[in-house]
Write an enzyme that holds these catalytic residues in place. Structure first.
Site, short mmCIF file in Angstrom:
data_model
loop_
_atom_site.label_atom_id
_atom_site.label_comp_id
_atom_site.label_asym_id
_atom_site.label_seq_id
_atom_site.Cartn_x
_atom_site.Cartn_y
_atom_site.Cartn_z
N GLU A 510 0.86 -1.18 0.00
CA GLU A 510 0.00 0.00 0.00
C GLU A 510 0.89 1.24 0.00
O GLU A 510 1.64 1.47 0.95
CB GLU A 510 -0.90 -0.02 1.24
CG GLU A 510 -1.86 1.15 1.33
CD GLU A 510 -2.73 1.09 2.58
OE1 GLU A 510 -3.89 1.53 2.52
OE2 GLU A 510 -2.24 0.58 3.63
N ILE A 511 0.84 1.99 -1.08
CA ILE A 511 1.65 3.21 -1.21
C ILE A 511 0.77 4.41 -0.88
O ILE A 511 -0.35 4.53 -1.38
CB ILE A 511 2.26 3.32 -2.61
CG1 ILE A 511 3.33 2.23 -2.79
CG2 ILE A 511 2.85 4.70 -2.86
CD1 ILE A 511 3.97 2.19 -4.16
#
Length: 763
Positions: A510-511
């Site tokens: 998850e960026i």
């Protein structure tokens, strides 16, 4: 065999892609005039052997669709009609891919089971003609040979494969909620035996070439060649073709046999399966195991068993009919639509929509050699990234380096790596206690303690020793990135990269971007994640981001349910029975009770009553007693090191009794317990899309399934709303809202979908 593997396995298969056509011409052969009109399949002649090349244009992989099918039939008819051709070789022009399966979009367009059944029957007829070919056909396999690709190969008279890591064979259809529909359920049992065929079809697992040879799935192996004037891949393909052509000639001249001799074990197994009683016992055992592992949530495995049984017990005609009919039935199930949606989502999340970064990350640095830091280091060096691993103590650093080595050595034990390859990969890692070498770092990922002050300290230190272009990424699971970036001199270079534990096994990354994060920084972070083999979602900054924010209210409801007197084992059974791969109480232990407390307190402050439910005091008292979950040996369960078995922690009885909350009979049935858990998650996910934290429903579904274990059979929270019905979700929430309050109040976007039945997250 299926449900427990569904999350981790989907990403291994690139079995289906959309094809776009463009002409290609095969040169170094005697060719037919019809060649110029074909875009996917062409052939030339070497002596009296036709070499058929598959090369779908504008795609990294070959897939089977109606155009390919039409061209293949046309080519085979020409070959059969040409008296100068006595045999044929089927080979791919694409490096790393023979045929990766059928085009999933053919099924997506089906509106009735009969349409899907016809697709299956067309494939069956095509491969039956190939199987009965008067001229022997050799499949020359290099790279992925999956799904319809394997069904194509096993319809040929002989199979040769390159013995390398990229060459894998398998039938992953079960992971998409369907079955092998072009003869696979009938040919595989005859080729490799019923037990091995069931294992392949019910798990969707990949089979390496050497294993395939032992099973009888492949007749001969070809060793890959090293570099020369041409690349190793080109040289290997040319050599594979040469060997295949010679074998095709040998088959035509009857100098070699297509029949493979079986070993003693295979002969005994084959003989045993001729006994009706033995077959019935095999069916019974497999069915019981499937029902236990799928909990009735995945219909495809039982349909696969039925199709195999029909062929073995009633003959081939009945078997092929059962296969096509059951294929049609499965193609339109909710489970199939959910799983295919996840596959399509994965394809999207394995692309860098931010474009190529201005500068590739060549030197990576990681702060913190703990479980997460070492895990990030492992998936980085494993893909050839030069990596510095820094810790503050010799003990911590040594433990981290040992974790990386052990992870690589486990691959050696599984024969996925050689000892030489392991040592070569491990040499990409440099461990140290200072910032030496950071002046060359292109990206630094911090995996230090979840404390804002600590993160501010290391960010300042990093910026003082790294070049201006260096990106600072935080592995925090909940702290807002803009708060971390508040002390940065270059906030446009600060980003969140939230990995999931264990990093080498969990697929999601998850960026998190802030308003100040530059597009190039985001592009670089995505590029690194893709290189590490991750499935990536990019979300906006905010407390808990997306994944932690969805998990927190669900876990708050789990605590409430436990406080109402539901036994942890029963709660686990109810949640796994709904499709979660890990039970809710076990999940709390796996996450870590101290981590859960920290997140509950922080997000409770940020979101107030909406994150209400159970009492944080329950988590506090567990932490004070040292019940931190699996990592401390005790949580809701007691864990024994080296053992998968666990027992209830009886010391929790007093804590739960002292914090007991009254159950509300009208919302306490087993079904209500399941829906209280799932609707808290779904409502928060939809709110994240409403607020712009999420960019797309697809990323929300991928994040939920691959990061948090949302039931794959439901396809993710957004697919679930579409398939279950937004109005029904809202009705559930209103029911629980009347009993518990605002934590169940449906968000506006969900209400919008409920008020307009034509409004869908996926059109």
């Amino acid at each position: 065999m299926v449900a427990s593997r569904a999350i981790g396995s989907l990403s291994r298969f690139s079995a289906f892609r959309i094809l776009r056509s463009r002409g290609c011409i095969c040169r170094s052969f005697t060719t037919s005039s019809a060649l110029l009109t074909r875009t996917h399949i062409n052939y030339g002649v070497k002596g009296d052997v036709a070499v058929i090349r598959i090369n779908s244009p504008n795609s990294k992989v070959n897939t089977l669709n109606k155009e390919v099918q039409s061209e293949f039939i046309e080519v085979m008819n020409e070959i059969w009609a040409n008296d100068q051709i006595r045999s044929a070789v089927l080979i791919s022009s694409k490096p790393g891919c023979f045929v990766a399966g059928a085009d999933i979009n053919m099924l997506s367009s089906c509106t009735t089971p009969q349409e899907a059944t016809r697709i299956s029957q067309e494939g069956q007829r095509m491969f039956e003609k190939l199987e009965k070919s008067p001229k022997p056909v050799v499949a020359a396999i290099s790279g992925s040979c999956l799904g319809g690709g394997l069904e194509l190969a096993i319809a040929c008279q002989y199979r040769i494969a390159t013995k390398d890591r990229k060459t894998v064979l398998g039938v992953p259809e079960v992971l998409l909620g369907i079955l092998p529909g072009a003869g696979g359920t009938q040919r595989l049992p005859k080729m490799v035996g019923v037990p091995a065929a069931f294992d392949m079809m019910l798990t969707g697992r990949n089979i390496r070439a050497d294993r395939a040879k032992k099973m009888g799935l492949v007749d001969q192996l070809v060793e890959p060649l090293g570099p020369g004037i041409k690349s190793p891949e080109e040289r290997t393909i040319e050599y594979l073709e040469e060997v295949a052509v010679n074998f095709a000639k040998g088959l035509a001249d009857r100098k070699v046999s297509a029949k493979q001799s079986k070993g003693l074990v295979e002969k005994l197994t084959t003989y045993a399966m001729t006994v009706p009683f033995v077959r019935q016992q095999v069916y019974k055992t497999v069915e019981e195991k499937v029902k236990k592992q799928t909990k009735g949530l995945y219909p495809a495995p039982l349909k696969i068993i039925d199709a195999v049984k029909a062929g073995l017990e009633q003959g081939s005609d009945a078997g092929y009919l059962a296969e096509s009919q059951k294929f049609g039935e499965l193609a339109l199930t909710k489970e199939s639509k959910a799983l295919m949606g996840l596959y399509n989502g994965q394809v999207l999340c394995k692309k860098n929509k931010f474009g190529a970064p201005q500068k590739n990350v060549q030197q990576l640095a990681i702060l913190g050699a703990g479980l997460m830091g070492a895990g990030i280091a492992q998936v980085s060096v494993d893909k050839g990234l030069k990596t510095l691993l820094k810790d503050t103590t010799v003990t911590g650093l040594g433990r981290g380096q040992q974790q990386v080595f052990k992870g690589l050595n486990d691959k050696v034990k599984k024969k996925a790596l050689t000892s030489f390859e392991r040592d070569s990969i491990f040499s990409n890692l440099i461990g140290q206690l200072d910032y030496k070498g950071f002046e060359k770092a292109d990206m630094v990922i911090e995996a230090v303690f979840e404390d804002l002050g600590v993160k501010h300290k290391v960010l300042k230190e990093v910026e003082s020793v790294t070049p201006e272009h260096c990106i600072f990424a935080s592995n925090t699971s909940a702290l807002p990135i803009n708060q971390i970036a508040a002390v940065s001199k270059r906030p446009e270079k600060v980003i969140g990269m939230h990995y999931f534990s264990p990093v080498d096994k969990m697929q999601l990354l998850e960026i998190i971007t802030t308003d100040k994060t530059s597009k190039d920084t985001t592009a670089s972070a995505v590029a690194v994640g893709l290189r590490q083999g991750k499935v990536i979602i990019v979300v906006k900054d905010g407390p808990g981001f997306y994944t932690t924010r969805c998990l927190a209210p669900m876990m708050s409801e789990v605590m409430r349910i436990l406080q109402e007197g539901v036994d942890p084992k029963k709660l686990d059974a109810l949640t796994t029975g709904f499709g979660f791969p890990v039970g809710a109480a076990t999940l709390a232990d796996e996450v870590g009770v101290d981590v859960a407390q920290h997140v509950a307190e922080d997000l409770g402050k940020a979101f107030g009553e909406r994150f209400g439910g159970g009492s944080v005091e329950l988590l506090k008292q567990m932490v004070s007693k040292g019940f931190l979950g699996r990592k401390s040996g005790k949580g809701f369960y007691i864990y024994q090191e080296g053992s998968k078995n666990k027992s209830l922690n009886s010391e929790m009885d007093n804590i739960l009794a002292n914090l007991r909350l009254p159950a509300k009979p009208e919302v306490s049935s087993d079904e209500d317990v399941q829906y209280r858990v799932i609707t808290r998650f779904v409502n928060e996910a939809v709110l994240c899309l409403q607020e712009g934290i999420l960019a797309t429903p697809a990323e929300g579904d991928i994040g939920a399934v691959f990061g948090l274990g949302f039931p794959p059979c439901l396809g993710g929270p957004f697919r679930f709303v579409d398939l279950y019905g937004a109005q029904k979700v809202v009705d559930r929430l209103r029911k629980y809202e009347s009993a518990y309050g605002t934590q169940f109040t449906p968000c506006q976007l969900l209400l919008d979908h409920a008020n307009n039945s034509s409004k869908k997250f996926y059109q």
